[in-house]
Structures are given as structure tokens and as C-alpha cells.
Design an enzyme around this catalytic site. Structure first.
Site, short mmCIF file in Angstrom:
data_model
loop_
_atom_site.label_atom_id
_atom_site.label_comp_id
_atom_site.label_asym_id
_atom_site.label_seq_id
_atom_site.Cartn_x
_atom_site.Cartn_y
_atom_site.Cartn_z
NE ARG A 53 -0.73 -0.35 5.05
CZ ARG A 53 -0.06 0.91 5.79
NH1 ARG A 53 -0.22 1.94 5.29
NH2 ARG A 53 0.52 0.53 6.99
CE LYS A 63 6.10 -21.35 11.69
NZ LYS A 63 5.73 -20.48 12.68
CG HIS A 67 11.76 -22.05 8.16
ND1 HIS A 67 10.49 -21.36 8.83
CD2 HIS A 67 12.57 -22.33 8.95
CE1 HIS A 67 11.09 -21.42 10.21
NE2 HIS A 67 12.24 -21.90 10.28
CE LYS A 91 15.65 -25.23 10.63
NZ LYS A 91 16.64 -23.98 10.39
CD GLU A 111 12.89 -20.82 18.04
OE1 GLU A 111 13.26 -20.08 16.99
OE2 GLU A 111 11.77 -20.68 18.64
CG ASP A 151 5.75 -19.64 16.56
OD1 ASP A 151 5.32 -19.05 15.43
OD2 ASP A 151 6.71 -19.09 16.90
CG HIS A 159 8.84 -25.48 12.86
ND1 HIS A 159 8.40 -25.32 11.36
CD2 HIS A 159 9.18 -24.23 13.05
CE1 HIS A 159 8.36 -23.91 11.19
NE2 HIS A 159 8.77 -22.99 12.25
CE LYS A 185 9.78 -17.80 19.48
NZ LYS A 185 10.66 -17.73 18.12
#
Length: 788
Positions: free
Chosen positions: A48, A157, A187, A191, A225, A244, A249, A339
């Protein structure tokens, strides 16, 4: 550039956003630097912002200038940037789509009228419907044209927020695109290590023969992570760690180690194999999901921009459940992700069972387990852990490793290699590394129930310190506590089958309270860990509610008295308790008994149990009837008692006993055929070696079976002439019931009926076939074989 690839136009919706800057442009640059983009290739950014083509190209150039990885430089960068153009417009502006269509058609006309179209939706899912509808209205949504040019859509996703929203999204996609045009991006599938799992498993015979529940003790999928939510607070707070990464995954990683061998290397075969495995995943009952899951949030999360100040969104979770199916039935799986967990750890660990008989170091108790670890971080490697003798005079073992390091990662920027692979596959039309509709459906089917349990508050949200892994100890303590919860059951009837069943349960960690009419039988088993109960009242008193009592009694009066006689279980049990009838009761009795017990709030299941005492002891075949909720609540029991994947549910009281009744009728017919066949062999003038005949029949012949194997055992025990074995063959109620039920249903069963009549006549008509039948009954059921 690659002249063999079809001309392609890539349209990116949301082209001025973060995904374009972090993943799409660097990945395209990565491909360009390696000459992997089509020779005729262009990118149209759609957003936009009121930008010109030059503004957009300057934006792309700035991304490349700041990008540390391999990319076109100098004149090559100038040529790369010239491939980008810009279309300004809002997602709901039909005029912008008309202009986009005109632009694509104009360029296609200079490319011999042939140009593949890739539409990449780098936007939140709530914009998908609008974009798809506007694309359709502009005439841009087509399949593959006659000249071979194709339209494909790339979707990021999350694929919905639950099963219902995923289905809604699929309906939108399916109304405009065929499945072969839809490229859902996860993704992790791109890998290198995960792609390599298929080759490791199916291109070698090193591990695959042992890749099953017989050899593997557990599977742990871990995705920890070091990074946090950073600038994604508003998005992440509405999603959470389980949605998530768990729904996609982790389940995809699990599917790669659990799937069956695909037919070939085609995208369809591989995606179908992943989907078939995901279809076998079964969520536990609600109370089990509450006990076998853990959720936590790191301190400071609520201060992130876009996160609600009272957010209960998890940034860490752990789940534990059991697999089902012929290959994996009963194997526990732990999925874990978080996380801000300190050092990253991303891997799949497959732990093999310790050997039952191990030439091991007597001073070290073990367990001596082997593991295969597919690791993505901190190193991309395949590691095989094993035990070897320690150098020296003593026989001491030490853990050693075979480690294969995949390669030193070429691209240091996170996700770039993976997205480059995915973009190239989309250009080439290869869907192997993209998620299918069936996979999305099955993943949500499994994850939705866990989320529903969490929403009830059954699993409290805990806190943990960021940049540490301390929360893992608490999570695994909770999961291990659920595994170690005492499992208590009463077994009534400790004859051949009941005693074997009780020993099976004891081996699986159950606390078994046993009652037998002759109390001395129960007392003798006390040394094996069974708690003997002198009366049914004692048995009920020894069991904490809600109680489970398994009857292994003869059909008819003994079972009826145990349930409804004076001082029977119907008087003693309470609301919420469960009775399991595992004997060979008539199926019609099950519905009547279930109704009577239901008046007191007591649940009832009828369980046909096949396999004889050996099956009851080491793994039976269970045919279970009743209500599904009761079956699911006790699935951990069926899993322990049954052989691997050897139990099935049949809706309705009496369903289990009906299936078992027919099973026994079929058994009559099969045994009769074997007996008659070996009677012919015995009568032949050729001097046939009957044990050898039984042996060769059981070497992959059409009639190979456990029955033939048991006959071979009988020949070894009694000799080929079956000396001393009675030719009078006993018969139980289920053969007769099968024949009577078949008559009532108007179904002819001449084989079963004649096999029953043969047994009835056997006392007056001695024969070698009768000896074979008696010998078979002795080997699988422990029945008396002696006679003339």
C-alpha cells in the site's frame, strides 16, 4: 542464470514488510549469486505504500547492501535489482489487481506469451481471502495453461489458529486453486538435516529394520531457541509456542522419523507418507493431556511491545504422548520447545531399548541405551551413541559416538538457505518440502485438544528465567510424575488366563489386587507382587476410586455371580468405577450387564481377549466394546496388556464380545482345515515328515500362521504320531454361539458349523484329525491333551 527454468514472475504481497527484508530478498540474492534463478525472472512487489519502481529497487538494494551473505555485487547487483518492480495498492483495491494483471500479461507477451506466476502472501492470514478474491476477479488465478505456464500460490504459516480456521482457509484456497498449485511453507522441511533423514532411513539397511516399537524406547523432539519474540509481540501473543512451532515444525520433524517408506521420491508419495503417519497420532484423554503437558512464560515477556500486560501466552511447552499403529504402537514421544532458552538445541533423539540380556559391566547398573540423534543446532549432525569396552584390563564399558557432521553452513544468516531452497522448488513446481492439505488437517486434529484442555485452566502457566534452561527440569519432573503415577487394578479370576494377565500387568508397573474363589491361588502370587484379596469386598476396599476391575471368569454363572450375586461387585462398587469383562461371555449379556451397572453409575466394557495364556502374559489381542469415552480413558491399560498395536474398539456394549465370538468361530474352521490336511498327509503312503511339512508351511507360504507354528511345537512335544493325545476334542460356547447367531441372521456358515459338529462327534469317532485339534488347543490355550 538458469536458462532451463521456465520464465517466472513472482508477485509478493506485503513486499515492504519484514518477511521480504529478512527472508525473501536475501534468499533470491542467494539463488542469483549461484546462478539458480530462471534467466527470465522478475519480482513484483505489491503493497500500500506510495512507492515507485525506483523506490522499491532502492529498498531492495539497501537490503542487499546490509546483507552479509553471498549475493550479487557490482554490475551483477545492478542487473539483479532491475528485475524488481512495484505495484502500489491496498489488498481490497480491484483496480490495483487489474493493473497487476496488465503488467504480468505485458511482460509475458515479450517472453513468448509464456510465464509462470507465483503469488507469495507475505501478509497475515486475515488478508488471504481478500487477496484471493481480488486475484480471481482480475483473471490471474488459473491452473496450468495449454502452453504449460502455471499459477502457484505460496502461503506462510500459521495455517489457521485451529482446525476450524485452517479448514476455512483451505476452503478459500480450494475454491480457487488445485492442491498442486498450493505451496504451504514450513521452512523446517527445507533444512538439510531434515531432508537427510529420509536418505538415512530409507537408503540404508543399517537402522530401518529396528526402526519400530520392538527396538525403540522413546522419541524426543526438541526445539529450544536462544532468540525471543523480539518485534513479533503482537503476532506471537495471539499464537503462543504450541501453535507457532508445535503444530507445524515439531510434528513435521516427528513425521520424518516416524513415517513409512514412501513409494518413490515424488512429492505426492513423500507428502502422503507424512500425512499417513500424522493420521495415526491420537490425543490422550483430557485428564492425561493435563497431566502430560507443561506450559510456561519467560519473565519479561509481558513487557514486549504488542504483548498484553496480563498475557497467559506460553513461550515454552512440553507434551508427552504415545504413538499408535503397527510400527510404533506404545512408543512415548516428548515434544518440547521454548524461546529465550539460553544455548539453542534443535534435534530429534531416538532412544533404543536397553538389551534384555547384556554382556555389560556388572559394576555399572546401566541402562545401556543406544541413541540416534538428528541435530540441527548447535551443529548439523547425525550422532549414533553406543557402548564399547574401555581400554584396560577390566571389562568396563564407556559411551562412544559415531558422528557425521553434515557440512559447515554456507549461509550464516538465519533461514536464508532454507527459503532459497523453497523458492527454487516453487519455481520448479516441486511440492516435496511444502505441507499438504491433509497434513495441515491432521496436525490441527492432534493439537486442538491440547489447546482446549489448556483453555480450561487445567495446566497452569508457570514462569521461568529468560536465557536459561532451568524450566526444563520442572517440565520433565511433571511429565515423569505423570508416567510414575500408580496404576491400580483388580483382577477377579486367577486361572490360566487371569493369572497370566495379572503377571503382564505387574510387569508393566501396575499395582494388581487379585481375587480368586480359591484364595490359596491368590496367596501364591503374593511373592510376585500381587496383593491377594480374600473376598470381593476386600478387593474393592484395597482399590482407591475410581476403581477398575477386570473379570477373567468363565462365561455364564461365574461371571453373573461375581457381578450381581450376593456381595457381588454391583453392590460394592461406586459411581465412576469401571468393570471389564475379559472372559468369553455371550455378547448379548454385555448390554444387559452394562445397563444394570449403569444404574449405580458403574461403567462397563466387554473385552474379547485372544492369544491364550501366552498372549495374556506377554501381549494379547483385545477386541473392546462399550462407549468410546471409556475406551479412550483406559487406553493406557489396553496399551500395556495388548501386544503392540493389537487392540481395537467396537462401538456399543457387546461389540467386543461379538467380534471375539466370530473370531472363535473362524478359529474352529481354520483349525479344522489344518487338522484335516495333516490327516491326509499322515495317511499318505509317501512317508511324509509331518514336522518338516509344518515347518515349511510356516515359511512364507499362503497358510503361514501361528496355528501352524503351534502344530510344529506339538509335533516336537508329542511326536509326529501325537501319541498320548486325545482325539476327543472339547468345544466351548463361542463356536456354538457363532453358528446360532449366523442362523438368526440368515448367514450360512457351513465350514464353521461342520467344524463344530466334528468336535461333537469326536468322542464316538476317533481320528488323527481329532488328535491334531486337541494338540493345537493344548499349545495355544493350555488345554488338557492327554487321551487315547
Amino acid at each position: 542464470m538458469d536458462a532451463t527454468l521456465d520464465p517466472t514472475t513472482l508477485v509478493v504481497f506485503g513486499a515492504t514488510g519484514d518477511l521480504m527484508a529478512r527472508k525473501i530478498v536475501p534468499s533470491l540474492a542467494y539463488l542469483a549469486a549461484r546462478g539458480r534463478l530462471p534467466e527470465r525472472f522478475r519480482v513484483i512487489g505489491f503493497s500500500r505504500r506510495s512507492w515507485t519502481d525506483e523506490d522499491f529497487r532502492a529498498h531492495v538494494r539497501a537490503i542487499i547492501d546490509a546483507y552479509p551473505g553471498a549475493a550479487p555485487r557490482g554490475a551483477a547487483l545492478d542487473a539483479f535489482v532491475e528485475r524488481f518492480s512495484y505495484q502500489q495498492g491496498t489488498f481490497d483495491d480491484p483496480r490495483a489487481y487489474d493493473a497487476l494483471a496488465a503488467d504480468i500479461q505485458a511482460v509475458a507477451s515479450t517472453w513468448e506469451g509464456r510465464c509462470n506466476r507465483l503469488f507469495y502472501l507475505a501478509v497475515p492470514p486475515e488478508h488471504y481471502r481478500t487477496i484471493f478474491e481480488r486475484l480471481a476477479g482480475s483473471g490471474l488465478v488459473t491452473g496450468c495453461d495449454a502452453d504449460g505456464a502455471c499459477t502457484r500460490v505460496l502461503v506462510e504459516k500459521p495455517f489457521g489458529k485451529d482446525g476450524a480456521s485452517a479448514q476455512e482457509l483451505d476452503e478459500v484456497l480450494g475454491s480457487l486453486f488445485a492442491e498442486e498449485q498450493i505451496y504451504r511453507i514450513d521452512h523446517y522441511l527445507a533444512k538439510e538435516m531434515l531432508q537427510g533423514i529420509l536418505s538415512f532411513r530409507f537408503s540404508n539397511t543399517l537402522m530401518e529394520p529396528s526402526w519400530n516399537a520392538e527396538s525403540i524406547q522413546r522419541i524426543d523432539v526438541t526445539l529450544l531457541e536462544s532468540i525471543g519474540v523480539e518485534k513479533r509481540g503482537a503476532f506471537y501473543d495471539g499464537v503462543g509456542a504450541l501453535r507457532d512451532v508445535g503444530q507445524n515444525h515439531l510434528l513435521q520433524m516427528l513425521a520424518l522419523v516416524g513415517m513409512e517408506r514412501p513409494d518413490d521420491l515424488s512429492a505426492r508419495s513423500i507428502r502422503d507418507a507424512r500425512a499417513r503417519f500424522l493420521r495415526t497420532l491420537t490425543p490422550p484423554p483430557a485428564d492425561e493431556m493435563a497431566a502430560r503437558s507443561f506450559r510456561a512464560q519467560h519473565r519479561g515477556y509481558r513487557a514486549i511491545q504488542g504483548v498484553a500486560p496480563d498475557s497467559d501466552t506460553e513461550t515454552y511447552f512440553a507434551l508427552r504422548f504415545h504413538l499408535s499403529g503397527p510400527r510404533w504402537g506404545g512408543v512415548p514421544v516428548t515434544l518440547e520447545s521454548g524461546k529465550r532458552m539460553g544455548e539453542p538445541l534443535k534435534q530429534i533423539a531416538v532412544t533404543f531399548r536397553a538389551p534384555d540380556a547384556c554382556l555389560c559391566d556388572a559394576s555399572r547398573p546401566g541402562p545401556y541405551e543406544n541413541r540416534v540423534i538428528f541435530q540441527l543446532e548447535p551443529h548439523e549432525s547425525i550422532r549414533i551413541e553406543f557402548w564399547a569396552k574401555k581400554p584396560g584390563f577390566e571389562h568396563e564399558l564407556e559411551k562412544r559416538e559415531f558422528t557425521f557432521f553434515l557440512y559447515e553452513k554456507q549461509e550464516k544468516v538465519q533461514y536464508v538457505e532454507e527459503y532459497a531452497t523453497l523458492l527454487l522448488d516453487a519455481i520448479e513446481g516441486d511440492q516435496t518440502l511444502f505441507v499438504s492439505t491433509d497434513e495441515v488437517r491432521e496436525m490441527w486434529r492432534f493439537i486442538d485438544p491440547w489447546l482446549q484442555v489448556w483453555r480450561t485452566g487445567a495446566v497452569p502457566l508457570e514462569l521461568y528465567e529468560p536465557d536459561t534452561s532451568e524450566v526444563r527440569d520442572r517440565a520433565f519432573a511433571r511429565l515423569d510424575e505423570a508416567d510414575a503415577r500408580p496404576k491400580r487394578i483388580g483382577v477377579v479370576g486367577l486361572g490360566k488366563m487371569g493369572a497370566a494377565l495379572a503377571r503382564n500387568l505387574l510387569d508393566h508397573g501396575w499395582q494388581v489386587v487379585g481375587h480368586n474363589r480359591t484364595f490359596a491361588v491368590a496367596e501364591r502370587m503374593a511373592g510376585e507382587g500381587l496383593l491377594p484379596a480374600r473376598t470381593l469386598s476386600d478387593l474393592v476396599a484395597f482399590l482407591p476410586p475410581p476403581r477398575v476391575v477386570w473379570l477373567m471368569l468363565p462365561a455364564g454363572e461365574p461371571t453373573e455371580q461375581a457381578l450381581f450375586g450376593e456381595g457381588g461387585l454391583a453392590e460394592l462398587l461406586q459411581e465412576g468405577d469401571t468393570v471389564i469383562d475379559g472372559g468369553n461371555s455371550h455378547f448379548a449379556d454385555a448390554e444387559r450387564r452394562a445397563k444394570r451397572l449403569a444404574e449405580r453409575g458403574v461403567r462397563f466394557l466387554d473385552v474379547g481377549t485372544s492369544g491364550g495364556p501366552g498372549g495374556a502374559r506377554f501381549g494379547a489381542c483385545l477386541m473392546i466394546g462399550g462407549e468410546r469415552s471409556d475406551f479412550e480413558r483406559l487406553e493406557h491399560l489396553w496399551r500395556d496388556v495388548a501386544a503392540r498395536d493389537a487392540y481395537r474398539f467396537f462401538e456399543g456394549h457387546g461389540g467386543g464380545h461379538f467380534v471375539k465370538m466370530v473370531h472363535n468361530g473362524i478359529e474352529y474352521g481354520m483349525m479344522q482345515a489344518i487338522a484335516e490336511g495333516f490327516a491326509v498327509l499322515d495317511a499318505a503312503p509317501l512317508g511324509i515328515d509331518l514336522p518338516k511339512a509344518a515347518e515349511v508351511y510356516n515359511r512364507r507360504s499362503v497358510i503361514e500362521s501361528r496355528l501352524i507354528g503351534w502344530l510344529r511345537e506339538a509335533f516336537e512335544l508329542f511326536g509326529p504320531d501325537l501319541a498320548g493325545v486325545s482325539s476327543t476334542v472339547a468345544h466351548t460356547g463361542e463356536g456354538q454361539w457363532t453358528v446360532e447367531t449366523a442362523r438368526a441372521l440368515g448367514v450360512p456358515v457351513p465350514v464353521i458349523e461342520e467344524s463344530l459338529e466334528f468336535r461333537k462327534r469326536s468322542a464316538e469317532r476317533p481320528s488323527y484329525a481329532g488328535k491334531v485339534l486337541s494338540a493345537l488347543r493344548n499349545r495355544f490355550g493350555g488345554h488338557e491333551a492327554a487321551g487315547g
